[in-house]
Design an enzyme around this catalytic site. Sequence first.
Site, mmCIF file in Angstrom:
data_model
loop_
_atom_site.group_PDB
_atom_site.id
_atom_site.type_symbol
_atom_site.label_atom_id
_atom_site.label_comp_id
_atom_site.label_asym_id
_atom_site.label_seq_id
_atom_site.Cartn_x
_atom_site.Cartn_y
_atom_site.Cartn_z
ATOM 1 C CB CYS A 2 -0.659 -0.338 0.974
ATOM 2 S SG CYS A 2 -1.920 -1.005 1.459
ATOM 3 N NE ARG A 28 4.460 1.645 -0.515
ATOM 4 C CZ ARG A 28 5.637 1.336 0.407
ATOM 5 N NH1 ARG A 28 6.813 1.885 -0.499
ATOM 6 N NH2 ARG A 28 6.010 0.417 1.016
ATOM 7 C CD1 TRP A 75 -1.146 -6.331 -3.945
ATOM 8 C CD2 TRP A 75 -0.585 -6.537 -1.138
ATOM 9 N NE1 TRP A 75 -0.923 -7.662 -3.734
ATOM 10 C CE2 TRP A 75 -0.813 -7.864 -2.507
ATOM 11 C CE3 TRP A 75 -0.782 -6.899 -0.173
ATOM 12 C CZ2 TRP A 75 -0.523 -9.245 -2.109
ATOM 13 C CZ3 TRP A 75 -0.218 -8.005 0.214
ATOM 14 C CH2 TRP A 75 -0.640 -9.252 -0.183
ATOM 15 C CG ASN A 101 1.859 0.018 4.186
ATOM 16 O OD1 ASN A 101 1.375 -1.091 4.113
ATOM 17 N ND2 ASN A 101 2.538 0.257 3.674
ATOM 18 N N GLY A 102 -0.054 -2.161 6.299
ATOM 19 C CA GLY A 102 0.215 -3.057 7.404
ATOM 20 C C GLY A 102 -0.591 -4.048 7.842
ATOM 21 C CD GLU A 466 13.547 -14.657 -11.683
ATOM 22 O OE1 GLU A 466 12.855 -14.841 -10.757
ATOM 23 O OE2 GLU A 466 13.078 -13.400 -12.392
ATOM 24 C CE LYS A 470 10.266 -11.708 -13.635
ATOM 25 N NZ LYS A 470 11.183 -12.014 -12.401
ATOM 26 C CD GLU A 473 7.124 -12.073 -10.954
ATOM 27 O OE1 GLU A 473 7.108 -11.687 -9.980
ATOM 28 O OE2 GLU A 473 7.963 -12.303 -11.685
ATOM 29 C CG HIS A 489 13.597 -38.227 -6.906
ATOM 30 N ND1 HIS A 489 13.493 -39.000 -6.670
ATOM 31 C CD2 HIS A 489 14.863 -37.169 -7.444
ATOM 32 C CE1 HIS A 489 15.585 -39.267 -7.329
ATOM 33 N NE2 HIS A 489 15.852 -38.275 -7.256
ATOM 34 C CE LYS A 583 9.941 -3.474 -9.647
ATOM 35 N NZ LYS A 583 10.606 -4.957 -9.545
HETATM 36 C C1 G6P Z 1 7.746 -8.279 -4.397
HETATM 37 C C2 G6P Z 1 7.727 -8.320 -6.691
HETATM 38 C C3 G6P Z 1 8.510 -9.967 -6.819
HETATM 39 C C4 G6P Z 1 10.095 -9.284 -6.196
HETATM 40 C C5 G6P Z 1 10.082 -9.591 -4.268
HETATM 41 C C6 G6P Z 1 10.679 -9.347 -4.015
HETATM 42 O O1 G6P Z 1 6.871 -10.065 -4.426
HETATM 43 O O2 G6P Z 1 6.750 -8.585 -6.592
HETATM 44 O O3 G6P Z 1 9.546 -9.666 -8.387
HETATM 45 O O4 G6P Z 1 11.225 -10.340 -6.688
HETATM 46 O O5 G6P Z 1 8.805 -9.044 -4.228
HETATM 47 O O6 G6P Z 1 11.580 -7.450 -3.728
HETATM 48 P P1 G6P Z 1 12.436 -6.794 -3.767
HETATM 49 O O7 G6P Z 1 12.435 -5.322 -3.994
HETATM 50 O O8 G6P Z 1 12.977 -7.414 -2.383
HETATM 51 O O9 G6P Z 1 13.500 -7.134 -4.473
#
Ligand code: G6P
Length: 588
Positions: A2, A28, A75, A101-102, A466, A470, A473, A489, A583
């Site tokens: 947020c 955010r 959020w 926020n929290g 990773e 991607k 996401e 396994h 983000k």
């Molecule tokens: C969120 C984002 C991810 C990111 C993660 C860690 O979940 O959506 O894309 O990898 O946070 O974020 P940071 O800013 O700590 O790299």
Amino acid sequence: MCGIFGYIGKNSNASKEVLNGLRILEYRGYDSWGIATKTNKKFVIEKHVGKIDEAKTNSQFFDLLSTLSIGHTRWATHGGVTRENAHPHLDCSRTIALVHNGIVENYEEIKKQLVKRGHIFHSATDTEIIPHLIEEGMKTNGFATAVRDAFNQLEGMNAIVVAYAGSSEIIAAKTGSPLVIGKSKDALYIASDASSILPHTKNLLFLKDNTMAILGGKVEILSLPEGKKEKVKFETVSWEEETSTKGAFSHFMLKEIYEQPRIIRNIAKTYKDSVLDLAKTIKNAKGTFFIGAGTAAYAGIAGTYFFSKTAGKHVNMSFASEFTYLLDFLTSKSLIIALSQSGETIDVVEPLTQVKRKGGTIVALVNTQGSTIYRMSDKKLLLGAGIEQAVASTKAYTAKLSILLMIAYAMKHDVENASSQLMTTALEIERILKESKKLKPIVDILTRSEHIYVIGRGVSYSSALEAALKIKEITYIHAEGLAGGELKHGALALISKGTPCIVFAPNDETYQSIISNATEIKSRGGVIIGISPKKEAIFDHWIEVKDCQDAVSIAQIVPVQLLSYQIAVKKGFDPDKPRNLAKSVTVK
Ligand code: G6P
């Protein structure tokens, strides 16, 4: 998460000031947003579900004359994504407006008591109890004391910004989640990050946990829970206001993918001294841990392979959210390397707070100057990737890998070697980018798939994790990243005719074994998409990534970044702001 933004000052268009701040903070959270503006001793509220630019903003609201306004981008945590649940929230008298926020962990108990006392609630949020709690307090106390008493009753890590229609002050309090105050000649600002304030002033005060701030004619800081006056210390930061535009690109994500060669070259050329210094710190430590979340955690996994193979050094890696449960191993000689793009992720901040108590050393590898992790670290190295806007991290990931590889080589005084490997890698990424249209047949296959498997061994295991992230996401296709040897396994049971499987097969010690794993998949009808310098007969589709030696994991992720992007666009999704994600994640 947020985003919070508050304005109090001489400009009579406070709502627009807040709207502009929220636009910068939207990374955010973009489920919904809202603004409360004080005019004639009452609040006028504007709230919308969805992203800011999608809303038809009510021009009358933005024409209001006012010098005090607070706003929020949400959020969702408690309560669905609805207009009612969007902040700001009000008390029964509608004279107290609050953004939060929290997570208020004890909100149910408090709500029950407030309901008994006749308070009426309109939302399903935990937040809404706070203005009502303040309202109760104001029956016997002034605004500031009521805010303090109410906030002290909340459990969890929280940050609030609140305004009262009968006062010309904004009050903030926090036990977690960042809040920054900015002071210019004509105004005071309060926001979740410095970047939203930097267009107005560089004179900043980062509010500490367990403090509250009263913003009015001047700024007062009080300790929590006691309410003792503390020193008010603004600092003038030298950071430049960073802005980012899409330029000729249709999305930030694509632009950020294309920025990678330049960023990697810059690291190769200008980070030599810094990585040598960090290598020394690592050598002196007794126990080094990489911690991070999401993409940053996968960069940490890649780092463990770099350090093992290149530096012959054992380092530990933990998902930051799990590290809290591994702290028993820590001593004052431990070294924690915190990886984070935003520098704000709560899962990283929380264990670091405990590391500080134990006396361990913290190194921040972050992309955001002035962020919480940046400020709480003993040593810091910025990723130098520039502002990353798209939620799915791309350039910050390859920047982290590039720096970790440089550090691993610095451990054996061979940093020039890493630098030259990175230069080759940057060239190879440019070639991959030029040929991105060739991915179309693979994009077509994957767009129709419900499940995608990705395998790799050694450092390519981190690439597999990773790559799957991607895909998940931004395309919303289920994807699973696995160590090649783990496939048999369990996950092999899920392979049937036509199941696509991306196989990372670089020219290293993993080659023969990963091809054997690909053969196992192929025998069960799987479709093999090989990412490799060699065109193996077993590949149904081949994406060429030339040999980049130990930097291969930096180059070979790029085709999957492109594939994910192209699939998301083909499916009509917004790759920059995927559903349910944000983000910067500042709640647990
Ligand atoms: C969120 C984002 C991810 C990111 C993660 C860690 O979940 O959506 O894309 O990898 O946070 O974020 P940071 O800013 O700590 O790299």
